[in-house]
Design a protein around this motif. Structure first.
Motif, PDB file in Angstrom:
ATOM      1  N   ASN A 153       0.813  -1.209   0.000  1.00  0.00           N
ATOM      2  CA  ASN A 153       0.000   0.000   0.000  1.00  0.00           C
ATOM      3  C   ASN A 153       0.852   1.267   0.000  1.00  0.00           C
ATOM      4  OD1 ASN A 153      -2.093   1.862   0.406  1.00  0.00           O
ATOM      5  ND2 ASN A 153      -2.065   1.562   2.623  1.00  0.00           N
ATOM      6  N   SER A 154       0.484   2.226  -0.847  1.00  0.00           N
ATOM      7  CA  SER A 154       1.110   3.551  -0.891  1.00  0.00           C
ATOM      8  C   SER A 154       2.595   3.483  -1.214  1.00  0.00           C
ATOM      9  CB  SER A 154       0.897   4.283   0.445  1.00  0.00           C
ATOM     10  OG  SER A 154      -0.466   4.543   0.651  1.00  0.00           O
ATOM     11  N   SER A 155       2.936   2.674  -2.196  1.00  0.00           N
ATOM     12  CA  SER A 155       4.342   2.534  -2.585  1.00  0.00           C
ATOM     13  C   SER A 155       4.572   3.142  -3.965  1.00  0.00           C
ATOM     14  CB  SER A 155       4.758   1.055  -2.576  1.00  0.00           C
ATOM     15  OG  SER A 155       4.679   0.513  -1.286  1.00  0.00           O
ATOM     16  N   GLY A 156       4.351   4.452  -4.085  1.00  0.00           N
ATOM     17  CA  GLY A 156       4.710   5.146  -5.304  1.00  0.00           C
ATOM     18  C   GLY A 156       6.217   5.235  -5.477  1.00  0.00           C
ATOM     19  N   GLY A 157       6.947   4.983  -4.423  1.00  0.00           N
ATOM     20  CA  GLY A 157       8.398   4.906  -4.385  1.00  0.00           C
ATOM     21  C   GLY A 157       8.784   4.355  -3.025  1.00  0.00           C
ATOM     22  N   VAL A 158      10.033   3.941  -2.882  1.00  0.00           N
ATOM     23  CA  VAL A 158      10.496   3.361  -1.618  1.00  0.00           C
ATOM     24  C   VAL A 158      11.791   4.054  -1.210  1.00  0.00           C
ATOM     25  CG1 VAL A 158      11.214   1.264  -0.406  1.00  0.00           C
ATOM     26  CG2 VAL A 158       9.473   1.126  -2.194  1.00  0.00           C
ATOM     27  N   LEU A 159      11.843   4.501   0.028  1.00  0.00           N
ATOM     28  CA  LEU A 159      13.056   5.101   0.595  1.00  0.00           C
ATOM     29  C   LEU A 159      13.464   4.290   1.817  1.00  0.00           C
ATOM     30  CD1 LEU A 159      13.878   8.830   1.079  1.00  0.00           C
ATOM     31  CD2 LEU A 159      14.171   7.268   2.987  1.00  0.00           C
ATOM     32  N   GLN A 160      14.701   3.790   1.820  1.00  0.00           N
ATOM     33  CA  GLN A 160      15.203   2.996   2.937  1.00  0.00           C
ATOM     34  C   GLN A 160      16.475   3.629   3.493  1.00  0.00           C
ATOM     35  OE1 GLN A 160      14.691  -1.188   3.313  1.00  0.00           O
ATOM     36  NE2 GLN A 160      14.371  -1.445   1.119  1.00  0.00           N
ATOM     37  N   VAL A 161      16.511   3.767   4.803  1.00  0.00           N
ATOM     38  CA  VAL A 161      17.694   4.258   5.507  1.00  0.00           C
ATOM     39  C   VAL A 161      18.353   3.067   6.187  1.00  0.00           C
ATOM     40  CG1 VAL A 161      18.574   5.849   7.246  1.00  0.00           C
ATOM     41  CG2 VAL A 161      16.553   6.471   5.887  1.00  0.00           C
ATOM     42  N   HIS A 162      19.663   2.910   5.983  1.00  0.00           N
ATOM     43  CA  HIS A 162      20.393   1.785   6.550  1.00  0.00           C
ATOM     44  C   HIS A 162      21.492   2.281   7.482  1.00  0.00           C
ATOM     45  CE1 HIS A 162      18.500  -1.212   3.937  1.00  0.00           C
ATOM     46  NE2 HIS A 162      18.612  -0.318   2.976  1.00  0.00           N
ATOM     47  N   THR A 163      21.526   1.717   8.668  1.00  0.00           N
ATOM     48  CA  THR A 163      22.582   2.004   9.637  1.00  0.00           C
ATOM     49  C   THR A 163      23.727   1.035   9.421  1.00  0.00           C
ATOM     50  OG1 THR A 163      20.915   2.715  11.230  1.00  0.00           O
ATOM     51  CG2 THR A 163      23.094   2.206  12.090  1.00  0.00           C
TER      52      THR A 163
END
Length: 706
Positions: A153-163
Motif C-alpha cells: 500500500n502507498s508505494s509510489g516509491g520506496v526510501l530505505q535508511v540503513h545504519t
C-alpha cells in the motif's frame, strides 16, 4: 514577490555543467564507492546495475557538511525525488517520488519509508521521516518505478535508511555544527565491536530559533543498532527514540504576505500559539541466517508514538456539535512481523534467485480532539470534542524471482497481495453527535515484471511494467465530504498502472549515466474535496497521469574533481474532468477542473548539479538546485515561481596523534535569492507558500578517533 524567472536560474545550473563537456573524452581514474546489494530490490548477490529498475544509493560518510538534521540534506542529487525542507519542524520533510506524495500537507504520503527494514510508514500509508538519523546512517536507498509496488500500500516509491554495522577499528565521532538563527546541532556517534557485540549508536541534539518567526524547535534523537552472532546466524537489536516538544508552526503565507515579509508568521499562528509535540520510541529484532542455498530473515518490531498539535481554528466553527475541536491528540502503539525466505539456484542451467515472504503490521491509535480555547484564552487545551479508538492493520504476502535466462537477458518478476483493514470505535456520543464507528477493508494484488538486456558489459537496457494501489489514510477518512457525522468510508483506493524503460551505462573510471522514461496512470486518484473551518475532506476524482524522464550523470573531470548531475522532467496532470472548490469555506465543489490540468505540488522540471574538488586534506564544493514553477491548487489559480539557488562548502582535515580533526563550513543560497521552498497544496485559507531562507551560513567541527 520579486523573484527572477526560472529560466534565468536554470541557466546558472547549466553553466555549472559546461566544464564536464571539456573533460568527457578522457576522464582520469577515480576512487569507487563500496558495492552493496540494494535491499530495496530484494535480490541477493546481484549487482543493482543488472536489475530492470531505477534505484540510487546515497552514501553517508563523515565528509558531509551541514547540521545533518533532516534527510532532505542528502536527497538533492536523486532524479525523480523531491525532498523539501519546509523551514517548519512542526511538519515533516515534504517528500514525493515521481509525483507520488506531492499532495501531502503533512508527513509522507504515497511513498514507503523504512529504517533498517522497520517500517516508518504505517499500514494506512501515512509515514514520517523525523526519527531517521543521518549521523549514524551508512546509506540511503531510493527505489522508483513499477517495482516499488512490491512494498504494498502507498508505494509510489520506496526510501530505505540503513545504519552501518559496527566493525573492528571503526572510529568514534563527536560533531558540532552551529549556524544562523541560533541553530545548533551536537552529535555523538560510537561504532565498533566490543566482545561478541558489534554496535552503532548515534545520539543527536538539535535546536533552532527558526528562519521564520514562530518556528523555533528542538529535537533529541537516539538511534542504535546492536548485533551478535548466534551460531551460524545473526541477531540484531534496533532502537529509535525521538523527542520533539513544542515545535512552533508558523503556518503558510499568502502571496501578498510573502511579498511584504517572507520571514513573518501568520497572525493566527501567534494568536493560537500553533505548535506540535512528538515523542516516539520503538525497538526491533532481526534474526537472519543462511543454510547452503537457502536464506531467511525474521523481523519483529513494536513502538509507541504520541502527538499533540494545536491548530489555528477560531472558536466560532467549533460551536458546531459535529466539530472535533482545535487540538489534535494522537496516542498509540504500533508493531509488526516480517518473515522472508530466499533461495539461490538454477533453472534450465541458468542462475535463479527466489524471494518470498509474509508480513503483518498493526497500528492502534487513541485519537482525541479538544477545543483550543478556555473562555477568552486561546491556544490552550479546552473541552473534549472527539474520542475514538482507531485500528488499521494489514496482512500481505509477496513472491519475487530473478532469472538469468540467457547470457545477455534477465527477468525480474513478482507479485504482492495486500489486505488493509480500518476500524474505528467512537466513544464521544454526545447530544447531536452520533456514534461514528465503522470499518472498511481494502484488498489488492499488484503484479510487476521487468527485463534487462546487456548490450555490452558496461551498458544495460531495461523495461518494466506493474500495478500499484494506495488506500486512504485515517486522516483522509476522518471527515465526510457531505458534512455528515462519521468516517468517509465510501472512499476507494487509488489504483495505478506503471511503465518504465531505461538505460544504464558505467565505466571503470567512475563515469556513470542513467536515463529512464516512465508513465503512471491512476484511477480513483485521492484529492481534497473541501477545506472548511480548518478541516479537509477528500474524495476520488477519477483518472490522472504522471509521466516523464530522469537523467543521472556522474563525471570525473580531473584528479580529485567530480561532477554530479541529476535532472527530472515530470508531467503530472488530470485525465478526467472534475469539480473543485474555488475558495475558502466552500463545502460543495462547484468549479470545473478540465482534463489536462496540472496536478498541484509537482514542478515540471527539477535540476541538481554538484562540482566537488578534494585535493589532499581539503574539500571544496558548489551546488546548484533548481525547480520550475509549482501549481499550488487544483484550479491552478496560483503557483510558486521557479527558482535556482547555489550552495557552497569547504572543509579541511588534520590527522593528529589522537585522531582526525575536521572543520567544515557551508553557505546555503549564496546569492541570496528569494524563493518558495515548499507549498501547502489546496490550503483552505489561501496560505499556500512556505518561503525558503535567504543566505544562511554554518560552521562545524568534527573529532574522530579509534
Amino acid at each position: 514577490m520579486n523573484l527572477p524567472p526560472a529560466r534565468r536560474h536554470l541557466s546558472l545550473a547549466c553553466a555549472l555543467l559546461l566544464p564536464g563537456l571539456a573533460f568527457a573524452q578522457s576522464p582520469p581514474a577515480t576512487r569507487s564507492l563500496p558495492v552493496v546489494e540494494v535491499e530495496a530490490a530484494r535480490v541477493t548477490g546481484i549487482d543493482p546495475f543488472a536489475l530492470p529498475s531505477s534505484s540510487d544509493t546515497v552514501w553517508i560518510d563523515d565528509d558531509r557538511s551541514g547540521p545533518q538534521a533532516q534527510l532532505a540534506e542528502a536527497l538533492g542529487g536523486i532524479p525523480g525525488v523531491l525532498a523539501r525542507d519546509r523551514q517548519n519542524l512542526a511538519q515533516d520533510t515534504q517528500l514525493s517520488i515521481r509525483g507520488f506524495g506531492a499532495r501531502s500537507t503533512f508527513g509522507v504520503r504515497g511513498v514507503r519509508v523504512l529504517v533498517d527494514g522497520v517500517p516508518a510508514t504505517m499500514p494506512d500509508g501515512q509515514g514520517q521521516l523525523s526519527h531517521a538519523s543521518l549521523l549514524g546512517a551508512e546509506r540511503i536507498e531510493v527505489l522508483r518505478g513499477p517495482f516499488s509496488a512490491l512494498y504494498g500500500n502507498s508505494s509510489g516509491g520506496v526510501l530505505q535508511v540503513h545504519t552501518a554495522q559496527g566493525r573492528e577499528g571503526d572510529p568514534w565521532r563527536l560533531r558540532l555544527n552551529a549556524g544562523a538563527d541560533n541553530t545548533l546541532s551536537v552529535g555523538a556517534h560510537l561504532r565498533g565491536v566490543q566482545g561478541p557485540v558489534d554496535y552503532n549508536v548515534a545520539a543527536n541534539h538539535f535546536r533552532t530559533d527558526g528562519w521564520r518567526d514562530h518556528s523555533a524547535a528542538r529535537r533529541e534523537s537516539l538511534n542504535a543498532r546492536l548485533g551478535t552472532a548466534v551460531g551460524e546466524d545473526r541477531l540484531e537489536l534496533l532502537v529509535n527514540y525521538l523527542d520533539a516538544p513544542n515545535a512552533q508552526d508558523p503556518l503558510g503565507l499568502t502571496r501578498a504576505q510573502v511579498a511584504a515579509d517572507p520571514r513573518q508568521a501568520t497572525a493566527v499562528a501567534h494568536q493560537y500559539n500553533t505548535r506540535k509535540s512528538v515523542r516516539q520510541s520503538q525497538a526491533g529484532l532481526v534474526y537472519s541466517g543462511q543454510r547452503a542455498a537457502h536464506r531467511f530473515r525474521l523481523t519483529g518490531y513494536a513502538g509507541q508514538r504520541e502527538v499533540t498539535q494545536f491548530l489555528a481554528i477560531p472558536p466560532g466553527p467549533q460551536a458546531n456539535p459535529l466539530h472535533a475541536g482545535g487540538v489534535i491528540g494522537l496516542d498509540g502503539d504500533f508493531g509488526g512481523l516480517d518473515a522472508r525466505w530466499g533461495w539461490n539456484g538454477e533453472l534450465a542451467g541458468r542462475a535463479l534467485d527466489v524471494t518470498a515472504g509474509v508480513n503483518a503490521d498493526r497500528q492502534r491509535q487513541h485519537r482525541t480532539g479538544h477545543e483550543n480555547f478556555v473562555g477568552d484564552q486561546l491556544g490552550v487545551r479546552g473541552r473534549l470534542r472527539r474520542d475514538q479508538r482507531d485500528t488499521v492493520s494489514n496482512v500481505d504476502q509477496f513472491v519475487q524471482a530473478w532469472w538469468q535466462w540467457s547470457p545477455r537477458w534477465s527477468l525480474l518478476a513478482g507479485a504482492r497481495h495486500s489486505s488493509v483493514r480500518f476500524r474505528s470505535e467512537d466513544h464521544y456520543i454526545v447530544g447531536r453527535n452520533p456514534d461514528d464507528s465503522g470499518s472498511r477493508r481494502y484488498q489488492a494484488t499488484t503484479p510487476v515484471a521487468g527485463v534487462s538486456f546487456e548490450v555490452t558489459p558496461q551498458w544495460r537496457l531495461h523495461a518494466a511494467v506493474g500495478r500499484g494501489f494506495e488506500t486512504p489514510t485515517f486522516n483522509e477518512l476522518g471527515y465526510r465530504a457531505d458534512g455528515q457525522a462519521g468516517l468517509a468510508l465510501g472512499l476507494s483506493a487509488a489504483r495505478s498502472r506503471n511503465v518504465e524503460i531505461g538505460s544504464k551505462w558505467q565505466a571503470q573510471d567512475g563515469r556513470r549515466l542513467e536515463v529512464s522514461l516512465f508513465r503512471a496512470d491512476t484511477d480513483d486518484e485521492l484529492a481534497v474535496a473541501s477545506n472548511t473551518n480548518g478541516r479537509s475532506t477528500y474524495r476520488n476524482i477519477g483518472r490522472t497521469r504522471r509521466q516523464g524522464a530522469e537523467l543521472s550523470w556522474h563525471q570525473p573531470l580531473a584528479q580529485d574533481l567530480d561532477l554530479q548531475v541529476a535532472w527530472t522532467w515530470l508531467q503530472a496532470e488530470v485525465r478526467s474532468a472534475y469539480l473543485a472548490c474555488a475558495g475558502s469555506g466552500c463545502a460543495v465543489p462547484d468549479t470545473p477542473v478540465a482534463a489536462g490540468s496540472r496536478l498541484p505540488g509537482v514542478p515540471r522540471q527539477q535540476a541538481f548539479a554538484r562540482l566537488e574538488w578534494q585535493p589532499r586534506d581539503w574539500l571544496w564544493a558548489a551546488e546548484v538546485t533548481g525547480s520550475s514553477d509549482t501549481v499550488v491548487n487544483d484550479l491552478a489559480t496560483e503557483r510558486a515561481p521557479g527558482y535556482a539557488v547555489m550552495n557552497v562548502e569547504a572543509a579541511r582535515r588534520w590527522t593528529l596523534r589522537g585522531g582526525d580533526l575536521r572543520v567544515f563550513a557551508r553557505v546555503d543560497n549564496l546569492l541570496g535569492q528569494g524563493y518558495i521552498g515548499s507549498v501547502i497544496v489546496n490550503d483552505g485559507n489561501g496560505r499556500y507558500y512556505e518561503p525558503g531562507p535567504d543566505r544562511r551560513g554554518s560552521l562545524g567541527v568534527q573529532w574522530s578517533w579509534r
